[in-house]
Design a protein around this motif. Structure first.
Motif, PDB file in Angstrom:
ATOM      1  N   TRP A 146      97.705 -24.552 -91.345  1.00 13.09           N
ATOM      2  CA  TRP A 146      98.647 -24.381 -90.232  1.00 13.09           C
ATOM      3  C   TRP A 146      97.939 -24.751 -88.935  1.00 13.09           C
ATOM      4  CZ3 TRP A 146      96.277 -20.695 -93.126  1.00 13.09           C
ATOM      5  CH2 TRP A 146      95.335 -19.897 -92.473  1.00 13.09           C
TER       6      TRP A 146
ATOM      7  N   ASP B  50     101.595 -16.981 -85.366  1.00  8.00           N
ATOM      8  CA  ASP B  50     102.697 -16.268 -84.718  1.00  8.00           C
ATOM      9  C   ASP B  50     102.156 -15.202 -83.770  1.00  8.00           C
ATOM     10  OD1 ASP B  50     105.077 -14.958 -84.081  1.00  8.00           O
ATOM     11  OD2 ASP B  50     105.095 -13.799 -85.946  1.00  8.00           O
TER      12      ASP B  50
ATOM     13  N   ASP C 143     103.749 -12.793 -82.507  1.00  8.01           N
ATOM     14  CA  ASP C 143     104.454 -11.543 -82.786  1.00  8.01           C
ATOM     15  C   ASP C 143     105.047 -10.922 -81.528  1.00  8.01           C
ATOM     16  OD1 ASP C 143     105.414  -9.816 -84.740  1.00  8.01           O
ATOM     17  OD2 ASP C 143     103.822  -8.349 -84.386  1.00  8.01           O
TER      18      ASP C 143
ATOM     19  N   ASN D  21     108.122 -12.298 -80.489  1.00  6.17           N
ATOM     20  CA  ASN D  21     109.295 -13.168 -80.555  1.00  6.17           C
ATOM     21  C   ASN D  21     110.418 -12.500 -81.339  1.00  6.17           C
ATOM     22  OD1 ASN D  21     107.842 -13.217 -82.934  1.00  6.17           O
ATOM     23  ND2 ASN D  21     107.828 -15.435 -83.158  1.00  6.17           N
TER      24      ASN D  21
ATOM     25  N   THR E 218     109.322 -18.020 -79.963  1.00  3.66           N
ATOM     26  CA  THR E 218     108.072 -18.722 -79.677  1.00  3.66           C
ATOM     27  C   THR E 218     108.329 -20.227 -79.613  1.00  3.66           C
ATOM     28  OG1 THR E 218     106.756 -17.038 -80.803  1.00  3.66           O
ATOM     29  CG2 THR E 218     105.748 -19.205 -80.524  1.00  3.66           C
TER      30      THR E 218
ATOM     31  N   VAL F 285     103.119 -23.152 -88.215  1.00  4.73           N
ATOM     32  CA  VAL F 285     102.700 -21.857 -87.692  1.00  4.73           C
ATOM     33  C   VAL F 285     102.608 -20.842 -88.825  1.00  4.73           C
ATOM     34  CG1 VAL F 285     105.100 -21.294 -87.082  1.00  4.73           C
ATOM     35  CG2 VAL F 285     103.231 -20.026 -86.012  1.00  4.73           C
TER      36      VAL F 285
ATOM     37  N   GLY G 217     102.584 -16.945 -90.065  1.00  4.19           N
ATOM     38  CA  GLY G 217     103.074 -15.630 -89.661  1.00  4.19           C
ATOM     39  C   GLY G 217     103.285 -14.739 -90.867  1.00  4.19           C
TER      40      GLY G 217
ATOM     41  N   ASP H  76     111.007 -12.637 -86.476  1.00  2.00           N
ATOM     42  CA  ASP H  76     110.196 -13.783 -86.068  1.00  2.00           C
ATOM     43  C   ASP H  76     111.098 -14.971 -85.744  1.00  2.00           C
ATOM     44  OD1 ASP H  76     108.039 -12.197 -86.560  1.00  2.00           O
ATOM     45  OD2 ASP H  76     107.291 -13.307 -88.292  1.00  2.00           O
TER      46      ASP H  76
ATOM     47  N   PHE I 103     111.471 -18.732 -83.694  1.00  2.00           N
ATOM     48  CA  PHE I 103     110.755 -19.893 -83.165  1.00  2.00           C
ATOM     49  C   PHE I 103     111.786 -20.897 -82.651  1.00  2.00           C
ATOM     50  CE2 PHE I 103     108.282 -17.964 -86.525  1.00  2.00           C
ATOM     51  CZ  PHE I 103     107.036 -17.835 -85.944  1.00  2.00           C
TER      52      PHE I 103
ATOM     53  N   ARG J 292     114.909 -18.383 -87.206  1.00  2.00           N
ATOM     54  CA  ARG J 292     114.357 -17.072 -87.554  1.00  2.00           C
ATOM     55  C   ARG J 292     113.879 -17.110 -88.997  1.00  2.00           C
ATOM     56  NH1 ARG J 292     117.556 -11.611 -89.131  1.00  2.00           N
ATOM     57  NH2 ARG J 292     115.729 -10.414 -89.736  1.00  2.00           N
TER      58      ARG J 292
END
Length: 336
Positions: free
Chosen positions: A191, A195, A197, A199, A206, A222, A224, A233, A235, A313
């Protein structure tokens, strides 16, 4: 997806959240692999024959009975073979090991892999693995598709971990032998960021910065995991003016995560001058599986006409959480 119904006695010996249904899933990569797999160019790793996992080594840590309670767990070390027996119907075996030093959150570091070999060595046992730790980590792992022996790989922090092994149907006897191996190994996938965290809402998503790959594509990834039962989560990334193929996918269960993820996708028309959506984001789709329906890691591919913001998400379908429920989210744009 088949729902696994556990016997009543299991509830008395293991109180762990979630349940991994039996699904056809490729097996976890060999911890000795020199190359880190990338989902775009490399398929999920092939099954690891017992002779390539250390399972042929002598049993260094035999089970010490009685170990049917948490406080009587048999201690063992990393990278050395442990072995046990489900002696009788309803037998529960507890094991314990320590991780000294946090697993790395960089691609060239190490994670912890937990592997059980029962049917691989001729045992009739269909084992269920439950992991707990003093700091609160927890996971429950059933069979992985056609492979009926549980396995999991995750970025384990410094902690004392306790494993519980039971026979799913409550069986046991002199032929129900198994072997247990916990290893330090390279992460099974790479990656580019982690993350943060922070978000937990779509508005706090993010932002993902997609970098040019030199072949008309822009991509990023990413790492996570679902931190706890209320962790969300999100993004987000922008598609510039023009026609693009948009792809997003998760590497998780196929590479040793205990999780079964879905992707919830929202979009909006982007106002470049104001740096905001022209209207509130709208729900687009929810993705549950990969390009092939048997693949539990979700995949998205669609066409965008540009000037668009995507918000994604990453959600665990059974609301399970902890580092064993990790993922790597990949996003890619390709000019058409």
């Amino acid at each position: 997806m088949r729902t696994t119904h556990l016997p009543l006695w299991f509830a008395m010996v293991a109180g762990c959240k979630g349940c991994d249904g039996c699904r056809p899933v490729p097996n976890i990569p060999d911890p000795s692999d020199d190359e880190t797999a990338t989902p775009e160019s490399t398929p999920p790793p092939e099954s690891v024959p017992p002779g390539e996992t250390g399972f042929v080594d002598p049993c260094v840590f035999p089970e010490v009975e009685p170990n049917g309670t948490f406080s009587a767990a048999t201690p063992f070390g990393l990278d050395q073979l442990a072995c046990g027996l489900v002696e009788a119907p309803g037998d529960a075996d507890y094991w314990q090991f320590d991780v000294d030093g946090d697993a790395s959150l960089t691609c060239d570091g190490w994670w912890v892999g937990v592997r059980v070999a029962a049917q691989q060595i001729g045992s009739p046992s269909d084992l269920v693995l439950t992991i707990t730790s003093e700091q609160g980590s927890a996971a429950q792992v059933f069979d992985r598709g056609e492979q009926l022996d549980p396995e999991v790989v995750f970025p384990a922090p410094t902690d004392r971990y306790t494993l519980l092994l039971i026979e799913e149907a409550g069986l046991g006897g002199p032929t129900h032998e198994y072997e247990l191996l916990v290893t330090q190994q390279k992460p099974p996938v790479c990656w580019e960021s982690v993350d943060p965290d922070t978000n937990g809402t779509q508005e706090e998503a993010t932002p993902l910065a997609l970098a040019a790959t030199g072949d008309g594509r822009y991509a990023t990834s990413v790492l996570g995991w679902i931190e706890d039962g209320v962790d969300l989560d999100w993004f987000a990334f922008l598609v510039p003016d023009g026609r693009y193929t948009v792809r997003a996918w998760v590497d998780a269960y196929n590479f040793g995560s205990a999780a079964d993820f879905k992707l919830v996708v929202e979009t909006c028309e982007w106002n470049l001058s104001l740096g905001t959506c022209r209207d509130p984001s709208e729900y687009l789709t929810t993705l549950y599986v990969g390009e092939q329906s048997w693949n539990p890691d979700p995949f998205m591919e669609l066409t965008s006409l540009g000037d668009e913001r995507f918000a994604i998400r990453v959600a665990e379908q059974l609301d399970r959480s902890g580092r064993p429920y990790w993922y790597v989210l990949h996003v890619e744009l390709e000019e058409q």
